[in-house]
Design a protein around this motif. Structure first.
Motif, PDB file in Angstrom:
ATOM      1  N   MET A  49      43.544  33.274  27.560  1.00 46.40           N
ATOM      2  CA  MET A  49      42.895  34.171  28.499  1.00 46.40           C
ATOM      3  C   MET A  49      41.422  34.320  28.113  1.00 46.40           C
ATOM      4  O   MET A  49      41.077  34.290  26.928  1.00 46.40           O
ATOM      5  CB  MET A  49      43.556  35.549  28.466  1.00 46.40           C
ATOM      6  N   ALA A  50      40.577  34.496  29.128  1.00 42.12           N
ATOM      7  CA  ALA A  50      39.153  34.734  28.899  1.00 42.12           C
ATOM      8  C   ALA A  50      38.772  35.997  29.666  1.00 42.12           C
ATOM      9  O   ALA A  50      38.361  35.943  30.834  1.00 42.12           O
ATOM     10  CB  ALA A  50      38.319  33.552  29.377  1.00 42.12           C
ATOM     11  N   PRO A  51      38.907  37.171  29.047  1.00 44.65           N
ATOM     12  CA  PRO A  51      38.618  38.415  29.759  1.00 44.65           C
ATOM     13  C   PRO A  51      37.153  38.503  30.164  1.00 44.65           C
ATOM     14  O   PRO A  51      36.272  37.953  29.502  1.00 44.65           O
ATOM     15  CB  PRO A  51      38.973  39.495  28.725  1.00 44.65           C
ATOM     16  N   SER A 111      41.833  49.799  37.949  1.00 45.98           N
ATOM     17  CA  SER A 111      42.303  48.528  38.515  1.00 45.98           C
ATOM     18  C   SER A 111      41.546  47.313  37.990  1.00 45.98           C
ATOM     19  O   SER A 111      41.950  46.179  38.244  1.00 45.98           O
ATOM     20  CB  SER A 111      42.175  48.551  40.047  1.00 45.98           C
ATOM     21  N   VAL A 112      40.449  47.562  37.273  1.00 49.82           N
ATOM     22  CA  VAL A 112      39.583  46.447  36.898  1.00 49.82           C
ATOM     23  C   VAL A 112      40.112  45.733  35.664  1.00 49.82           C
ATOM     24  O   VAL A 112      39.692  45.971  34.525  1.00 49.82           O
ATOM     25  CB  VAL A 112      38.123  46.906  36.697  1.00 49.82           C
ATOM     26  N   VAL A 113      41.079  44.864  35.904  1.00 56.84           N
ATOM     27  CA  VAL A 113      41.652  43.981  34.882  1.00 56.84           C
ATOM     28  C   VAL A 113      41.552  42.574  35.443  1.00 56.84           C
ATOM     29  O   VAL A 113      42.194  42.252  36.449  1.00 56.84           O
ATOM     30  CB  VAL A 113      43.112  44.349  34.568  1.00 56.84           C
ATOM     31  N   ALA A 114      40.724  41.755  34.832  1.00 51.73           N
ATOM     32  CA  ALA A 114      40.479  40.416  35.375  1.00 51.73           C
ATOM     33  C   ALA A 114      40.083  39.467  34.261  1.00 51.73           C
ATOM     34  O   ALA A 114      39.247  39.802  33.420  1.00 51.73           O
ATOM     35  CB  ALA A 114      39.375  40.469  36.433  1.00 51.73           C
ATOM     36  N   SER A 115      40.671  38.302  34.277  1.00 46.79           N
ATOM     37  CA  SER A 115      40.395  37.296  33.251  1.00 46.79           C
ATOM     38  C   SER A 115      40.427  35.908  33.851  1.00 46.79           C
ATOM     39  O   SER A 115      41.158  35.655  34.816  1.00 46.79           O
ATOM     40  CB  SER A 115      41.444  37.351  32.130  1.00 46.79           C
ATOM     41  N   GLY A 116      39.676  35.038  33.237  1.00 47.28           N
ATOM     42  CA  GLY A 116      39.938  33.626  33.444  1.00 47.28           C
ATOM     43  C   GLY A 116      41.170  33.287  32.629  1.00 47.28           C
ATOM     44  O   GLY A 116      41.541  34.022  31.703  1.00 47.28           O
ATOM     45  N   TRP A 117      41.861  32.227  32.974  1.00 49.14           N
ATOM     46  CA  TRP A 117      43.033  31.842  32.185  1.00 49.14           C
ATOM     47  C   TRP A 117      43.285  30.349  32.307  1.00 49.14           C
ATOM     48  O   TRP A 117      42.842  29.706  33.262  1.00 49.14           O
ATOM     49  CB  TRP A 117      44.287  32.619  32.591  1.00 49.14           C
TER      50      TRP A 117
END
Length: 326
Positions: A126-128, A248-254
């Motif tokens: 994961m890349a937060p 709600s702001v939970v976002a990652s590259g993966w």
């Protein structure tokens, strides 16, 4: 020779019993030749470098070379299609990335069935995303930034590396959670977004920590928070945005491994086990962290649920915000 009903039934039973043994033997032989690991991006980025780190380890563990092939284009869709249409023999593996979960919402129906033609093996890393601002802006927390946005008629100006990107989607979530207006300004990549942020023409951007780190270390950018459920080992000083009034702001590259849908389960299981072993190796963990990636690991079922959840979450947001892919 005269065949009786009993002899024919016996022959049929023998054939049936031999079938599974023969099938099991063929799977035990995997892999018997090099494996292609398809990266959906060009050489040099985190996806490509981490793919090569893992390929070397997997090759040693599986006893066959794992060769990384770069197939960039169309927001990862070219690589996805290539593997979806490849034979399900275990010799073509996709190093899938986050755009896989948003492709249909952004671009419409794909050229393959995203639920059937590719099957998950394991979530790898994961890349937060981190919320960063100009270090001279005076903003010390996400709430400072939001308060500033409430005073501007147009709200916040947030830089994005492209329409439909994870930073774009995270920015939409942030504006909605904060209950403020804003303009998301799209650039072609992180570098021009940073240039505008450093020049003071946008208020903030959400980004992977590795690309922003040189500016942070130079005292030009400041990190206000991380879009994850907990603090990140990549930058522990950044508090989660969900603890700053942005739940709600939970976002990652993966990134994760997927194979053609017809790949036999024994092959999937062995590849998943080899991946878990690689991610547990201390040197692999350190190499991935150096690329701005948090090692993850999962079962195939867990990765399937993760993709389904991401597709549902971002699909709903994309529809509500009217976001179109570039």
């Amino acid at each position: 020779m005269k065949f009786t009903r009993r002899s024919l039934l016996g022959t049929a039973a023998a054939c049936l019993s031999a079938g599974p043994a023969s099938f099991a033997f063929s799977q035990d032989a995997w892999p018997s030749r090099p494996i292609r690991l398809i990266s959906p991006y060009g050489a040099g980025g985190a996806n490509d470098i981490s793919a090569r780190i893992l390929a070397e380890y997997l090759g040693k563990n599986l006893g066959q070379q794992v060769v990384v092939e770069n197939k960039p284009g169309a927001g990862t869709r070219l690589a996805n299609e290539l593997v979806a249409h490849a034979p399900g023999d275990g010799y073509t593996v996709l190093y899938a990335a986050a755009p896989y979960a948003t492709a249909e919402a952004l671009y419409g129906k794909q050229k393959f069935d995203t639920r059937k033609d590719l099957q998950p093996v394991a979530l790898v890393a994961m890349a937060p995303l981190f919320l960063v601002v100009n270090a001279h802006s005076g903003f010390k927390t996400a709430q400072d930034l939001i308060a500033h946005g409430k005073t501007k008629p147009s709200g916040l100006d947030i830089g994005s590396p492209g329409a439909g990107s994870q930073p774009n989607l995270a920015a939409e979530l942030m504006l909605r959670d904060a209950g403020i207006r804003g303009v998301i300004v799209h650039f072609r990549g992180d570098a021009p977004a940073y240039a505008e942020l450093l020049a003071g023409r946008v208020d903030a951007t959400l980004t992977a920590i590795t690309t922003a780190l040189p500016h942070i270390q130079a005292g030009k950018l400041r990190v206000l928070g991380v879009a994850s459920t907990t603090r990140s080992a990549l930058y522990p000083d950044a508090p989660p945005l969900r603890e700053q009034g942005l739940p709600s702001v939970v976002a990652s590259g993966w990134y994760g491994f997927m194979v053609p849908g017809t790949t036999p389960q024994p092959v999937v299981d062995r590849l998943q086990a080899a991946t878990a072993k690689a991610l547990a190796a201390p040197d692999i963990k350190q190499k991935l962290l150096a690329q701005g990636l948090e090692p993850s690991g999962s079962s195939a079922a867990e990765f399937r649920k993760f993709i389904d959840d991401e597709s549902r979450k971002w699909g709903e947001l994309i529809a509500k915000a009217g976001i179109k892919g570039e």
